[in-house]
Design a protein around this motif. Structure first.
Motif, short mmCIF file in Angstrom:
data_model
loop_
_atom_site.label_atom_id
_atom_site.label_comp_id
_atom_site.label_asym_id
_atom_site.label_seq_id
_atom_site.Cartn_x
_atom_site.Cartn_y
_atom_site.Cartn_z
N ARG A 44 -44.40 -27.63 18.30
CA ARG A 44 -45.18 -26.90 17.31
C ARG A 44 -46.51 -26.48 17.93
O ARG A 44 -47.19 -27.26 18.57
N THR A 80 -42.81 -22.02 8.21
CA THR A 80 -41.91 -23.16 8.01
C THR A 80 -40.85 -23.09 9.09
O THR A 80 -40.84 -22.20 9.92
N ARG A 81 -39.95 -24.03 9.09
CA ARG A 81 -38.86 -24.06 10.07
C ARG A 81 -37.55 -23.68 9.38
O ARG A 81 -37.28 -24.10 8.26
N ASP A 82 -36.76 -22.88 10.07
CA ASP A 82 -35.43 -22.56 9.59
C ASP A 82 -34.57 -23.81 9.65
O ASP A 82 -34.57 -24.52 10.68
N GLY A 108 -34.01 -24.37 13.48
CA GLY A 108 -35.23 -25.09 13.81
C GLY A 108 -36.36 -24.17 14.26
O GLY A 108 -37.45 -24.63 14.57
N LYS A 109 -36.09 -22.86 14.30
CA LYS A 109 -37.12 -21.89 14.72
C LYS A 109 -38.10 -21.63 13.59
O LYS A 109 -37.78 -21.76 12.42
N MET A 110 -39.31 -21.21 13.99
CA MET A 110 -40.34 -20.90 13.01
C MET A 110 -40.00 -19.60 12.29
O MET A 110 -39.57 -18.63 12.90
#
Length: 112
Positions: free
Chosen positions: A1, A53-55, A59-61
């Protein structure tokens, strides 16, 4: 992050590079905290709040609109930010002056 300072400053520079005015209106902790983006579409149109947020799958932004997709009056967006600031005093806020609708996000916009 990414650290909050890096996200906030990168967003400001990206907008400025496109000729769009961007200002860090709330500077939180340089390392921690969330970075909200407020897109000012003009007094006649309203303001849109964006939050990273994260998908869930990749897990991507990604970006989301916690107050919905339609622009709102400034006081409603400010009230939500103040509520979030009480929870996260390290919160950053970047305001984008985008009266022409030209601002582009650096990650996908999703609706949950």
């Amino acid at each position: 992050r990414l650290k909050a300072r890096i996200m906030g400053e990168a967003g400001r520079r990206q907008a400025s590079a496109r000729g769009i005015s961007a200002t860090v209106v709330r500077h939180g902790d340089d390392d921690a905290g969330q970075v909200f983006v407020v897109v000012n579409r003009g007094r006649d149109i309203g303001f849109v709040l964006l939050a990273p947020t994260r998908d869930y799958d990749s897990g991507k932004m990604v970006w989301r609109r916690p107050l919905g997709e339609h622009p709102l009056p400034e006081y409603e967006v400010d009230a939500h930010i103040e509520k979030e600031r009480r929870i996260d005093p390290d919160l950053w806020v970047l305001e984008i002056e985008d009266h022409k609708g030209e601002y582009e996000l650096d990650a996908p916009l999703v609706d949950f």
